[in-house]
Design a protein around this motif. Structure first.
Motif, PDB file in Angstrom:
ATOM      1  N   GLN A   1      -0.011 -22.695   0.790  1.00 52.08           N
ATOM      2  CA  GLN A   1       0.971 -21.766   1.353  1.00 52.08           C
ATOM      3  C   GLN A   1       2.390 -22.323   1.281  1.00 52.08           C
ATOM      4  O   GLN A   1       3.356 -21.567   1.146  1.00 52.08           O
ATOM      5  CB  GLN A   1       0.606 -21.454   2.802  1.00 52.08           C
ATOM      6  N   ALA A   2       2.521 -23.641   1.367  1.00 54.02           N
ATOM      7  CA  ALA A   2       3.844 -24.268   1.364  1.00 54.02           C
ATOM      8  C   ALA A   2       4.416 -24.442  -0.037  1.00 54.02           C
ATOM      9  O   ALA A   2       5.621 -24.633  -0.188  1.00 54.02           O
ATOM     10  CB  ALA A   2       3.791 -25.632   2.053  1.00 54.02           C
ATOM     11  N   ASN A   3       3.583 -24.366  -1.065  1.00 58.00           N
ATOM     12  CA  ASN A   3       4.040 -24.711  -2.404  1.00 58.00           C
ATOM     13  C   ASN A   3       3.920 -23.606  -3.436  1.00 58.00           C
ATOM     14  O   ASN A   3       4.362 -23.791  -4.572  1.00 58.00           O
ATOM     15  CB  ASN A   3       3.275 -25.948  -2.899  1.00 58.00           C
ATOM     16  N   VAL A   4       3.329 -22.479  -3.067  1.00 59.07           N
ATOM     17  CA  VAL A   4       3.256 -21.341  -3.978  1.00 59.07           C
ATOM     18  C   VAL A   4       4.141 -20.232  -3.421  1.00 59.07           C
ATOM     19  O   VAL A   4       3.974 -19.828  -2.269  1.00 59.07           O
ATOM     20  CB  VAL A   4       1.808 -20.836  -4.132  1.00 59.07           C
ATOM     21  N   PRO A   5       5.096 -19.735  -4.211  1.00 59.24           N
ATOM     22  CA  PRO A   5       5.988 -18.675  -3.719  1.00 59.24           C
ATOM     23  C   PRO A   5       5.199 -17.445  -3.302  1.00 59.24           C
ATOM     24  O   PRO A   5       4.314 -16.990  -4.031  1.00 59.24           O
ATOM     25  CB  PRO A   5       6.887 -18.370  -4.928  1.00 59.24           C
TER      26      PRO A   5
ATOM     27  N   PRO B   1      -0.603 -32.093   5.415  1.00 62.20           N
ATOM     28  CA  PRO B   1      -1.683 -31.399   4.694  1.00 62.20           C
ATOM     29  C   PRO B   1      -2.277 -32.237   3.568  1.00 62.20           C
ATOM     30  O   PRO B   1      -3.493 -32.249   3.382  1.00 62.20           O
ATOM     31  CB  PRO B   1      -0.985 -30.147   4.154  1.00 62.20           C
ATOM     32  N   THR B   2      -1.426 -32.935   2.815  1.00 64.37           N
ATOM     33  CA  THR B   2      -1.945 -33.741   1.702  1.00 64.37           C
ATOM     34  C   THR B   2      -2.794 -34.905   2.206  1.00 64.37           C
ATOM     35  O   THR B   2      -3.756 -35.306   1.550  1.00 64.37           O
ATOM     36  CB  THR B   2      -0.799 -34.275   0.843  1.00 64.37           C
ATOM     37  N   PHE B   3      -2.440 -35.459   3.363  1.00 65.45           N
ATOM     38  CA  PHE B   3      -3.244 -36.536   3.951  1.00 65.45           C
ATOM     39  C   PHE B   3      -4.635 -36.010   4.311  1.00 65.45           C
ATOM     40  O   PHE B   3      -5.652 -36.664   4.055  1.00 65.45           O
ATOM     41  CB  PHE B   3      -2.547 -37.096   5.187  1.00 65.45           C
TER      42      PHE B   3
ATOM     43  N   SER C   1       5.895 -30.718   1.559  1.00 62.02           N
ATOM     44  CA  SER C   1       6.294 -30.163   2.844  1.00 62.02           C
ATOM     45  C   SER C   1       7.529 -29.296   2.776  1.00 62.02           C
ATOM     46  O   SER C   1       7.923 -28.683   3.748  1.00 62.02           O
ATOM     47  CB  SER C   1       6.561 -31.311   3.837  1.00 62.02           C
ATOM     48  N   GLY C   2       8.159 -29.219   1.601  1.00 62.46           N
ATOM     49  CA  GLY C   2       9.346 -28.409   1.486  1.00 62.46           C
ATOM     50  C   GLY C   2       9.022 -26.972   1.189  1.00 62.46           C
ATOM     51  O   GLY C   2       7.894 -26.538   1.178  1.00 62.46           O
ATOM     52  N   SER C   3      10.074 -26.200   0.932  1.00 64.45           N
ATOM     53  CA  SER C   3       9.879 -24.797   0.615  1.00 64.45           C
ATOM     54  C   SER C   3       9.332 -24.678  -0.790  1.00 64.45           C
ATOM     55  O   SER C   3       9.612 -25.476  -1.668  1.00 64.45           O
ATOM     56  CB  SER C   3      11.221 -24.047   0.731  1.00 64.45           C
TER      57      SER C   3
END
Length: 416
Positions: free
Chosen positions: A337-341, A287-289, A407-409
């Motif tokens: 979505q991957a980085n905000v709880p 996603p960041t790419f 890319s992590g939780s």
């Protein structure tokens, strides 16, 4: 993948995408029909301009507290209710006899939309597993792009057989259908967690939630940096630049109305092609790419457009920026979505949306005043150069910074 497995995996995402498609086509019909209806009613270009201030104004009035509501309610039911409310409000628009009555209804519809956005993002994050989100976001981007073309085309066909008010009613039906489709989706809410879920909305609750969002921002500096630069480029500066698009195209480039319409159509073609290719490569790119490379492409398109002196050069700029826009938007959605709880996504998204709206309004007013007192070409070129500077900063952050955080939780509430 076997057909049965695919159906089990994509049954609910497909239903959600149908709702997205119906809503987006309806939104384009609504926008065009509302402009024509208000122009027929008032014959005032200023009244049309006021429409574009109402939406960010509604966001400013709702997003301070709506996040607290979103995170404490059943999101599917909230989304259904908001679609039905918007449908009911839109039905009354053709019955209005004054401009101010229309403005009140537009404000209420926009307020409901401002709440729907963060609620939808939180629901999607809960409904769709992380490994499916990149593909889902890419398909959603493709649907948005398709609506960019089919919505105005559908509006044009409706205007051939009836007045703008009839098209407004079609929008109301589209919102109603979207709400009914959303009823087919499952409830993804977990077991209520005592105090937070049961707490009634009050000023003390809102203040507590604001402190929580601020604490999250301080903890997740990299995530907030990406969000800030993305919003500054793709929302704030882009909105200000777009507000001068018609004036730049007609007064600087000397385009006729039909040539300007063709110019906008080239953007539609660019975004459709970009969105289609995005669906093919989304599984192979982080996603960041996509955000980093896509932002550079968007900025390049704006630079070509801002320094153009002919229809052809401006069209090339439109195609380039529209093509890369699909990559940026889907990549950022997946990153977010991957980085905000998900537990605080409504509150975080609403507060960030409020900041975006305030900055976009300020930038639009500044660009408009500068164009009036200086010159349109100078303001547009300066905006494009500023966008490119921030775009390079965002690309560097995406491609070289915070690799472990993309890319992590997402961070849990206890970590905030």
């Amino acid at each position: 993948m076997r057909l049965s497995t695919w159906l089990d995996t994509w049954k609910y995402p497909s239903i959600l995408l149908i709702s997205v498609g119906v809503t987006n086509i309806g939104a384009w019909i609504y926008l065009i029909a509302l402009n024509l209806m208000l122009l027929d009613m008032t014959s005032s270009p200023l009244a049309i301009s006021a429409l574009y201030v109402i939406k960010p104004l509604a966001t400013l009035c709702t997003n301070l507290w709506s996040g607290s509501l979103i995170d404490r309610m059943n999101k599917r039911r909230l989304m259904v209710a908001l679609d039905l409310i918007r449908a009911a409000l839109i039905v009354f628009m053709p019955l209005c006899t004054s401009m101010w009555q229309v403005f009140v209804l537009v404000f209420l519809v926009s307020a409901a939309g401002s709440i729907f956005g963060p609620a939808s993002m939180a629901y999607v994050t809960k409904l769709i597993p992380g490994d499916q989100r990149p593909r889902y976001n890419s398909i959603q981007s493709f649907i948005h792009s398709g609506a960019f073309l089919t919505g105005p085309a559908a509006a044009g066909l409706l205007f051939l057989v009836g007045p703008p008010s009839a098209a407004i009613y079609v929008t109301a039906v589209a919102m109603l259908l979207s709400g009914l489709v959303l009823m087919l989706l499952p409830n993804v809410e977990g077991t209520p967690q005592g105090g937070e879920q049961a707490a009634k909305l009050s000023w003390s609750v809102v203040k507590t939630d604001l402190r929580l969002v601020i604490a999250f921002g301080r903890k997740q500096v990299y995530v907030m940096t990406i969000w800030f630069l993305y919003s500054l480029i793709l929302v704030v500066i882009a909105s200000a630049m777009d507000s001068l698009e018609v004036a730049f195209s007609k007064q600087v480039l000397g385009l006729t109305d039909s040539e300007y319409g063709l110019l906008v159509s080239t953007a539609g073609a660019g975004i459709m092609i970009g969105a289609f290719i995005n669906t093919l490569v989304v599984k192979r790119a982080a996603p960041t790419f996509m955000v980093g490379i896509g932002t550079l492409g968007v900025c390049l398109g704006y630079l070509i457009y801002a320094f153009s002196h002919s229809f052809m050069a401006a069209a090339v700029g439109f195609v380039v920026l529209a093509f890369w826009l699909a990559f940026v938007n889907s990549g950022f959605a997946t990153f977010y979505q991957a980085n905000v709880p998900v537990e605080v996504m409504g509150r975080v998204g609403s507060l960030l949306g409020l900041i975006e709206a305030a900055l976009a309004m300020l930038a639009t007013l500044l660009f408009g005043a500068a164009a009036q007192w200086l010159s349109i070409p100078l303001v547009v070129m300066t905006g494009a150069v500023g966008m490119a500077v921030f775009g390079i900063m965002l690309a560097v952050c995406c491609l070289y910074g915070g690799r472990g955080q993309t890319s992590g939780s997402p961070a849990h509430l206890k970590d905030v």
